[in-house]
Design an enzyme around this catalytic site. Structure first.
Site, PDB file in Angstrom:
ATOM      1  N   THR A 196       7.161  57.857  21.552  1.00 50.01           N
ATOM      2  CA  THR A 196       7.957  58.186  20.082  1.00 50.01           C
ATOM      3  C   THR A 196       7.988  57.133  18.740  1.00 50.01           C
ATOM      4  O   THR A 196       7.789  55.875  18.893  1.00 50.01           O
ATOM      5  CB  THR A 196       9.348  58.177  20.231  1.00 50.01           C
ATOM      6  OG1 THR A 196       8.764  59.500  21.660  1.00 50.01           O
ATOM      7  CG2 THR A 196      10.010  58.939  19.876  1.00 50.01           C
ATOM      8  N   ARG A 224      10.048  72.120  28.231  1.00 50.90           N
ATOM      9  CA  ARG A 224      10.676  70.664  28.452  1.00 50.90           C
ATOM     10  C   ARG A 224      11.166  70.009  27.136  1.00 50.90           C
ATOM     11  O   ARG A 224      10.237  70.053  26.772  1.00 50.90           O
ATOM     12  CB  ARG A 224      10.447  69.548  29.897  1.00 50.90           C
ATOM     13  CG  ARG A 224      11.018  68.426  29.920  1.00 50.90           C
ATOM     14  CD  ARG A 224      10.849  67.201  28.745  1.00 50.90           C
ATOM     15  NE  ARG A 224      10.868  65.414  28.820  1.00 50.90           N
ATOM     16  CZ  ARG A 224      11.772  65.199  28.456  1.00 50.90           C
ATOM     17  NH1 ARG A 224      10.345  64.724  27.278  1.00 50.90           N
ATOM     18  NH2 ARG A 224      12.045  63.423  28.445  1.00 50.90           N
ATOM     19  N   ASP A 227      15.357  64.097  24.430  1.00 54.49           N
ATOM     20  CA  ASP A 227      16.783  63.435  23.606  1.00 54.49           C
ATOM     21  C   ASP A 227      16.674  63.521  22.307  1.00 54.49           C
ATOM     22  O   ASP A 227      17.148  63.990  21.313  1.00 54.49           O
ATOM     23  CB  ASP A 227      16.676  62.050  24.345  1.00 54.49           C
ATOM     24  CG  ASP A 227      15.586  61.601  24.116  1.00 54.49           C
ATOM     25  OD1 ASP A 227      14.037  60.825  24.523  1.00 54.49           O
ATOM     26  OD2 ASP A 227      15.990  59.942  23.496  1.00 54.49           O
ATOM     27  N   THR A 247      13.757  55.496  21.637  1.00 58.70           N
ATOM     28  CA  THR A 247      13.017  55.909  22.203  1.00 58.70           C
ATOM     29  C   THR A 247      13.022  56.068  24.180  1.00 58.70           C
ATOM     30  O   THR A 247      13.719  54.405  24.285  1.00 58.70           O
ATOM     31  CB  THR A 247      11.403  55.063  22.396  1.00 58.70           C
ATOM     32  OG1 THR A 247      10.406  55.190  22.529  1.00 58.70           O
ATOM     33  CG2 THR A 247      11.515  54.030  21.467  1.00 58.70           C
TER      34      THR A 247
HETATM   35  N1  ASP Z   1      12.097  59.426  25.007  1.00 57.69           N
HETATM   36  C1  ASP Z   1      11.498  61.044  24.609  1.00 57.69           C
HETATM   37  C2  ASP Z   1      11.626  61.957  25.069  1.00 57.69           C
HETATM   38  O1  ASP Z   1      11.682  61.554  26.980  1.00 57.69           O
HETATM   39  C3  ASP Z   1       9.883  59.548  24.879  1.00 57.69           C
HETATM   40  C4  ASP Z   1       9.646  58.511  24.048  1.00 57.69           C
HETATM   41  O2  ASP Z   1      10.622  57.960  23.889  1.00 57.69           O
HETATM   42  O3  ASP Z   1       8.939  57.603  24.284  1.00 57.69           O
HETATM   43  O4  ASP Z   1      10.832  63.015  24.363  1.00 57.69           O
END
Ligand code: ASP
Length: 335
Positions: A196, A224, A227, A247
């Site tokens: 992210t 889905r 966050d 993230t």
């Molecule tokens: N937080 C992100 C999610 O769960 C994924 C990530 O940060 O890599 O969608």
């Protein structure tokens, strides 16, 4: 970039002339995801690409801030570049759902106005961060999801692309490996990486802003939502406290309301930015079994970048010339 270097040199020069420690006029902090990012498993070529991507994003945002631009503009420009960079899990190069499609999430928040905007599960918007900003700036709502979010972005004149625009060979291989683990014994480290992107900024007027953009988690069930588009979980900004972008494993960030919790600990618990950010990642998130990290920035220009994973792509630049890019190690503050 040249332009930016000139601005930074003149800032440093004028502070040397006046003989003062330069005042922190602006600060920009970015992340490119946290996860099982180990130096032993990173090729020098890939590390160079990640570093170049972080530097390019940092330069773009800092140029805006050095020119007196708003924190919101710096955050948007910075994240748009990272969305276009296939090394990161946002925009082109985002991870794919279990149906092999890209479903992108993004959010934006202004610390000055406390206005926020987000989009979840968009499939055709080239720059989801700009869609989130438009929701914040030109709608009475805070969050759009799915088809309505794509349509909103199109109506606002944002660039619309085919879903296949976001696919890269690397992500298709990663998805295939996850769907057929027995055929791909060596892909484990890649699969544990998140990626992210996020940015927090403090502008010359003393205003904070935060933004986050992601493809979510590889092989997520279609539909889905993580966050990243949830205000308070993946993103939060408030001039009274701080700006935060997160993230990691999104479900834990939602349950623990991670981004807002950093702000709440500062506002109600009188914690410093570093204390609040460390507590939220190393106690709250870790104790609940979650993994990931965050970047946080307060109005004095203090930065915190804690994570509880092997690494987190992270970088910062301050108007006094201090700057840094880090990938591995020192998870307590990442600096
Ligand atoms: N937080 C992100 C999610 O769960 C994924 C990530 O940060 O890599 O969608």
């Amino acid at each position: 970039m040249k332009n930016f270097r000139l601005i930074m040199m003149s800032l440093l020069f004028s502070s040397c002339l006046s003989g003062q420690v330069s005042k922190l006029d602006f600060v920009l902090v970015i992340h490119g995801g946290a996860g099982a990012i180990k130096q032993s498993e990173m090729s020098p070529e890939n590390e160079a690409l990640y570093r170049a991507g972080l530097q390019e994003a940092l330069d773009a945002g800092a140029t805006i801030l050095a020119g007196g631009g708003q924190a919101e503009d710096a955050v948007e420009a910075t994240i748009r570049l990272m969305e276009d960079n296939p090394m990161f899990n946002a925009g082109r190069g985002a991870v794919l759902t279990n149906r092999g499609t890209a479903e992108l999430d993004a959010s934006f928040m202004s610390g000055k106005s406390n206005k926020a905007g987000s989009v979840a599960g968009v499939k055709t918007v080239r720059h989801p961060i700009s869609a989130a900003r438009r929701v914040m700036d030109s709608s009475v709502h805070v969050m759009f999801a799915g088809e309505g979010a794509d349509q909103f972005a199109a109506e606002k004149g944002l660039e619309i692309v085919e879903n296949s625009f976001f696919y890269t060979e690397t992500r298709l291989q990663q998805l295939r490996a996850l769907l057929n683990p027995e055929e791909n014994e060596n892909t484990e480290p890649l699969l544990k990486k998140h990626g992210t992107v996020g940015c927090v900024a403090l502008d010359k007027s003393g205003n904070l802003a935060a933004g986050t953009s992601t493809g979510g988690m590889m092989n997520k069930r279609y539909g889905r939502v993580g966050d990243a588009p949830i205000i308070g979980a993946g993103t939060y900004a408030n001039n009274r406290t701080c700006a935060v972008s997160c993230t990691g494993h999104g479900e834990y960030f939602i349950r623990n309301v991670i981004a807002y919790d950093v702000s709440a600990l500062m506002e109600y618990g009188q914690k410093t930015l570093q204390e609040a950010a460390d507590y939220v990642i190393h106690h709250k998130l870790s104790q609940s079994g979650g993994t990931g990290g965050l970047i946080a920035l307060d109005r004095e220009g203090n930065i915190a970048m804690p994570f509880n994973t092997d690494g987190m792509f992270r970088a910062f630049i301050k108007s006094n010339g201090e700057t840094g890019i880090e990938i591995y190690g020192n998870p307590t503050d990442g600096k």
